[in-house]
Structure formats: C-alpha cells, structure tokens
Design a protein around this motif. Sequence first.
Motif, PDB file in Angstrom:
ATOM      1  N   PRO A  37      31.824  30.429  46.450  1.00  0.00           N
ATOM      2  CA  PRO A  37      31.924  30.336  44.993  1.00  0.00           C
ATOM      3  C   PRO A  37      33.262  29.720  44.582  1.00  0.00           C
ATOM      4  N   GLU A  38      33.291  29.173  43.387  1.00  0.00           N
ATOM      5  CA  GLU A  38      34.486  28.469  42.932  1.00  0.00           C
ATOM      6  C   GLU A  38      35.728  29.366  42.929  1.00  0.00           C
ATOM      7  N   ARG A  39      35.538  30.646  42.625  1.00  0.00           N
ATOM      8  CA  ARG A  39      36.682  31.561  42.547  1.00  0.00           C
ATOM      9  C   ARG A  39      37.064  32.169  43.904  1.00  0.00           C
ATOM     10  N   SER A  40      36.647  31.542  44.997  1.00  0.00           N
ATOM     11  CA  SER A  40      37.026  32.083  46.316  1.00  0.00           C
ATOM     12  C   SER A  40      38.461  31.710  46.640  1.00  0.00           C
ATOM     13  N   PRO A  41      39.112  32.509  47.477  1.00  0.00           N
ATOM     14  CA  PRO A  41      40.422  32.040  47.960  1.00  0.00           C
ATOM     15  C   PRO A  41      40.210  30.746  48.742  1.00  0.00           C
ATOM     16  N   PRO A  42      40.850  29.651  48.351  1.00  0.00           N
ATOM     17  CA  PRO A  42      40.587  28.384  49.040  1.00  0.00           C
ATOM     18  C   PRO A  42      41.145  28.347  50.458  1.00  0.00           C
ATOM     19  N   PHE A  43      42.184  29.111  50.699  1.00  0.00           N
ATOM     20  CA  PHE A  43      42.803  29.123  52.037  1.00  0.00           C
ATOM     21  C   PHE A  43      43.120  30.560  52.443  1.00  0.00           C
ATOM     22  N   ILE A  44      43.029  30.806  53.724  1.00  0.00           N
ATOM     23  CA  ILE A  44      43.460  32.098  54.284  1.00  0.00           C
ATOM     24  C   ILE A  44      44.731  31.830  55.072  1.00  0.00           C
ATOM     25  N   VAL A  45      45.745  32.606  54.785  1.00  0.00           N
ATOM     26  CA  VAL A  45      47.045  32.377  55.433  1.00  0.00           C
ATOM     27  C   VAL A  45      47.187  33.180  56.718  1.00  0.00           C
ATOM     28  N   ARG A  46      46.684  34.416  56.680  1.00  0.00           N
ATOM     29  CA  ARG A  46      46.818  35.223  57.896  1.00  0.00           C
ATOM     30  C   ARG A  46      45.743  36.302  57.925  1.00  0.00           C
ATOM     31  N   GLY A  47      45.549  36.857  59.127  1.00  0.00           N
ATOM     32  CA  GLY A  47      44.575  37.926  59.267  1.00  0.00           C
ATOM     33  C   GLY A  47      45.076  38.978  60.238  1.00  0.00           C
ATOM     34  N   ALA A  48      44.598  40.192  60.063  1.00  0.00           N
ATOM     35  CA  ALA A  48      44.882  41.284  61.012  1.00  0.00           C
ATOM     36  C   ALA A  48      43.647  42.156  61.044  1.00  0.00           C
ATOM     37  N   GLY A  49      43.074  42.326  62.211  1.00  0.00           N
ATOM     38  CA  GLY A  49      41.814  43.073  62.291  1.00  0.00           C
ATOM     39  C   GLY A  49      40.738  42.341  61.519  1.00  0.00           C
ATOM     40  N   CYS A  50      40.105  43.048  60.558  1.00  0.00           N
ATOM     41  CA  CYS A  50      39.081  42.369  59.737  1.00  0.00           C
ATOM     42  C   CYS A  50      39.638  42.058  58.350  1.00  0.00           C
ATOM     43  N   HIS A  51      40.964  42.178  58.188  1.00  0.00           N
ATOM     44  CA  HIS A  51      41.575  41.916  56.879  1.00  0.00           C
ATOM     45  C   HIS A  51      42.255  40.544  56.890  1.00  0.00           C
ATOM     46  N   VAL A  52      42.162  39.854  55.760  1.00  0.00           N
ATOM     47  CA  VAL A  52      42.827  38.549  55.647  1.00  0.00           C
ATOM     48  C   VAL A  52      43.571  38.475  54.318  1.00  0.00           C
ATOM     49  N   TRP A  53      44.540  37.568  54.254  1.00  0.00           N
ATOM     50  CA  TRP A  53      45.360  37.411  53.060  1.00  0.00           C
ATOM     51  C   TRP A  53      45.356  35.948  52.632  1.00  0.00           C
ATOM     52  N   ASP A  54      45.241  35.737  51.315  1.00  0.00           N
ATOM     53  CA  ASP A  54      45.250  34.357  50.817  1.00  0.00           C
ATOM     54  C   ASP A  54      46.683  33.931  50.473  1.00  0.00           C
ATOM     55  N   MET A  55      46.819  32.736  49.875  1.00  0.00           N
ATOM     56  CA  MET A  55      48.160  32.201  49.616  1.00  0.00           C
ATOM     57  C   MET A  55      48.918  32.984  48.549  1.00  0.00           C
ATOM     58  N   HIS A  56      48.182  33.764  47.737  1.00  0.00           N
ATOM     59  CA  HIS A  56      48.852  34.594  46.722  1.00  0.00           C
ATOM     60  C   HIS A  56      49.187  35.977  47.262  1.00  0.00           C
ATOM     61  N   GLY A  57      48.836  36.239  48.505  1.00  0.00           N
ATOM     62  CA  GLY A  57      49.111  37.560  49.080  1.00  0.00           C
ATOM     63  C   GLY A  57      47.999  38.562  48.806  1.00  0.00           C
ATOM     64  N   SER A  58      46.890  38.111  48.203  1.00  0.00           N
ATOM     65  CA  SER A  58      45.781  39.048  47.972  1.00  0.00           C
ATOM     66  C   SER A  58      45.064  39.311  49.290  1.00  0.00           C
ATOM     67  N   GLU A  59      44.665  40.577  49.455  1.00  0.00           N
ATOM     68  CA  GLU A  59      44.040  40.981  50.717  1.00  0.00           C
ATOM     69  C   GLU A  59      42.520  41.130  50.544  1.00  0.00           C
ATOM     70  N   PHE A  60      41.769  40.754  51.561  1.00  0.00           N
ATOM     71  CA  PHE A  60      40.307  40.862  51.537  1.00  0.00           C
ATOM     72  C   PHE A  60      39.818  41.427  52.865  1.00  0.00           C
ATOM     73  N   ILE A  61      38.650  42.077  52.829  1.00  0.00           N
ATOM     74  CA  ILE A  61      37.913  42.358  54.069  1.00  0.00           C
ATOM     75  C   ILE A  61      37.034  41.141  54.308  1.00  0.00           C
ATOM     76  N   GLU A  62      37.001  40.691  55.561  1.00  0.00           N
ATOM     77  CA  GLU A  62      36.252  39.475  55.865  1.00  0.00           C
ATOM     78  C   GLU A  62      35.055  39.798  56.764  1.00  0.00           C
ATOM     79  N   TYR A  63      33.967  39.087  56.553  1.00  0.00           N
ATOM     80  CA  TYR A  63      32.795  39.215  57.443  1.00  0.00           C
ATOM     81  C   TYR A  63      32.486  37.867  58.081  1.00  0.00           C
ATOM     82  N   GLY A  64      31.931  37.922  59.292  1.00  0.00           N
ATOM     83  CA  GLY A  64      31.542  36.688  59.975  1.00  0.00           C
ATOM     84  C   GLY A  64      32.738  35.934  60.534  1.00  0.00           C
ATOM     85  N   MET A  65      33.843  36.579  60.634  1.00  0.00           N
ATOM     86  CA  MET A  65      35.146  36.019  60.992  1.00  0.00           C
ATOM     87  C   MET A  65      35.082  34.867  61.999  1.00  0.00           C
ATOM     88  N   GLY A  66      35.634  33.694  61.546  1.00  0.00           N
ATOM     89  CA  GLY A  66      35.679  32.534  62.442  1.00  0.00           C
ATOM     90  C   GLY A  66      34.290  32.161  62.943  1.00  0.00           C
TER      91      GLY A  66
END
Length: 440
Positions: A37-66
């Motif tokens: 969707p248009e409002r998705s984080p366009p880039f992921i800067v880093r990940g740990a476990g199943c959590h990822v962070w975008d360029m603004h530092g917002s954290e998400f749980i990710e599925y289907g990783m890589g």
Amino acid sequence: MKLEPLPTDPTQALRVRAHELIPGGCHTYAKGDDQFPERSPPFIVRGAGCHVWDMHGSEFIEYGMGLRAVTLGHAFEPVLSAVRAQLSLGINFTRPAPIEVECAELLHSLIASAEMVKFCKDGSHAVDGAIRLARAYTGRDMLAVCGDHPFFSTSDWFIGTTEMNAGVPESTRRQIVKFRYNDIAGLDALLQQFSGQIAAVIMEPARTEEPTPEYLQQLKARIGASGALLIFDEMITGFRWHLKGAQHEYGVTPDLSTFGKAMANGFSASALAGRKEIMRLGGTDHTRERVFLLSTTHGAQTHELAAACATMRYYESHPVVETLYARGARLRRGIDQAIDAAGLGGHFELLGRDCNLVFATRDAEHQPSQLFRTLFMQEMIKRGVIAPSFVVSYSHSESDIDRTIDAAANAFRVYRGALTNGLDGLLEGRSVKPVFRRFS
Ligand SMILES: Cc1ncc(COP(=O)(O)O)c(C=O)c1O
C-alpha cells in the motif's frame, strides 16, 4: 541524464531516487512499491528477530521475512557469528575451501535423496541447473511445469510461461507445457501427447493445496515410466514442511531437488541435490558428454556456506520446524476467530500449512480483490504489522503473534465497513498489483 530535485522528506527522497536509478525501484519485484500500500514504509533500515525498523525509527512486526528466506530471524546471532568467523579467513580463493565439502555433507545427511549436491547463490540458478541436467541426461528438450505453482526461476524457460514474458523467444516458450496439481489424468494425457519428448516434470511438492492421497506416488511412477525425471523445487517447503524436506514428509523421492531460501537464514546459498547417476554428469568421472553445471565466480563463497552450515545445524539442534508450525497454528486460531467475529467468512481466508500461511482477500461479491488486499495490508501497517503473508519465523514469539491477531481484529472492522459501505475514503492511495502483469 540529470536527476530530479528531491522531496524534503528523506524517505520520499530516497524513494524518488530509487525509481530514477533502479528499474522498479528495487532489486526484487516482490519487495517493490507496487506490491505494498502507498502508506507502507518504503525502506527497512534494520531488523532484529521478526521486528524491523523504517527510516523514521518506527518499528513493525514483519511476516514472510526476506521472501521466506529469513527463517530463524533477522540478525540471528548464531548465524552471524559463524559468518563473521569465516569472513576473517577470506571468502573466495583460487581453489575450493573445505567448507564446500562440510556443507555438502550436512545437506547430504539431512536430505535422503541428496546423493550429490552442488551449491549456488539463488534458487533460480539451482532450478536452472536441474533443468539443464535433466535435459542432458534424458536427451530431451521439453519440460512439464506445474501451472498451479507460481514461480520456479528467473530464466527464459520459466519466465516465458508467465504473463510477463517480453523478451523470451517463442521457440523457448514452445518447449514448456503445463499440468494441474492433483490431476493425475491430466499429467497422463500430457505424457502421452508428448511421449518421448519431456525431459522433466518440475513442481513444488505442495503449496497451499496438499497432495491428495497417493497423488505424488502415482505421479512419480508415471514420470519414471515415461523416461522423464521428477524435479521437486523445495525452495519454500525445504526446512519448513520438515527438516528432511517435503519429500520426506510425503514419502516421495524425486530424481533431483532444489533448496534455497530457508537453507541459510537469508544469506545467498542455494543447492541442487539428487541422484548420483544424474548429478555426476556435471563432474569429471564419467565418459558421457559433460554438462556445464552451476559454476560461477561467487558460487561457493565461504561465508555464505558458513551461514548455511550454521543454519542447518541450528535446525538440527533446536525445535525450529516445530516452532514454525506452533506459532502458525496460534496465529491461524486467532485470525480465524477474528474473521468469525467480524463476519468476514468468505471474504478473508487463511490458506496453506500453519508453517506457511498466506491469505486470500475477496470483495463483497466474493471475488478475489487486490483492492481489499491493499486495504487489509494498509490497516495492518497502521497497527505496526507488515504482512504480505502470515509466514512466520522462529523469532515470532507468542506475544508477537498475539499482537498480530489484535491488529488483524481491528483491521477486519475496517474491512467489514468497506464491504458494507464501499472502499471510498478508506484506501489511502492506489491498489497493489500482481508482479506478473504485461503492462504497468
Ligand atoms: C518455489 C520457488 N522456486 C524458485 C524460486 C527462485 O528463487 P530465487 O529467488 O532465490 O532465485 C522461488 C523464489 O521465490 C520460489 O518461490
């Protein structure tokens, strides 16, 4: 070429640059802007476990990783430490490294049909190797490809079968025929129609649909009788359905099989494995015509094989596959309850094994809908979950799963409203689109 001035928001600026410099804005279509969707984080800067962070530092749980490759978790220390140790020893020499044999022994010990193995970088290369080998071994050109399975390779022989087949010669396309999963009569008809011409039948052992009883056994017998080879693409099922592969889970031994994704926790290692009698054509100890089988500059970099060894060893010593099933089952229970609570039966459906859950979105007329897929993903992202699928990793904890179920229950309320009142005002931007389409 002059690059355009950039927006002031650094994330949007990078998005603009990405599309100016990289066709599609990224290097894997499934990660592209048009898939989210248009409002998705366009880039992921880093990940740990199943959590990822975008360029603004917002954290998400990710599925289907890589694209299902990161089975253990992002930045997973036991794999990273093996990679670091290998990096400091050098990664690519003039002669082979011992780890090539160590890794081959490991795969051989896990996968019963892996009498010989050859490593490469991507799943596509492994599958392409299987195809060339099958053609050389049988002396035939045609391939039968399971038409219900969406992806096997980036090469012409497969891309030519898709909607997005620009650039693939007609002559290549004519060599491929398709069959339906779980349709033994259809396969019989194909093998008869092209008798003596089909080199290999290639398929995933299963996808969202399970094999009907005896289907795979019958299929193997029919293929053997026709003189073709059976290739199982275990890119997704390998190390996920079962530590010993879906071939072990279903009790069917392919002639050749391919592994990648889950084999090295996201590092670039894949493998072609199979019967010695066939695989050895890629070697030097026979008198038949030689086959050029999987030989590239970066093919067996030692740190990627260290990642593969560490990952496979971790699977052996920890309940990884069991955990994938257990977390997926918890997620399925919670989401199914939320579907019922929201009255979304027939509109939102979980499909596939617990270890590999995907979802279908349907509109008010129960038709498959990319617009509703977009809405659901958008509402999940707002609630901190990036979910193009619900494919879990070993790092998804029970609390990550429960947080996801809460997010889905709330997203379903919006979905329900859109079914009743329409999508107007709810969708913040354009729809997602399938990768395989002829035009943008
Ligand atoms: C079943 C299957 N086979 C092969 C491939 C190709 O693998 P790779 O993208 O590593 O080339 C994929 C990739 O998604 C896949 O899902």
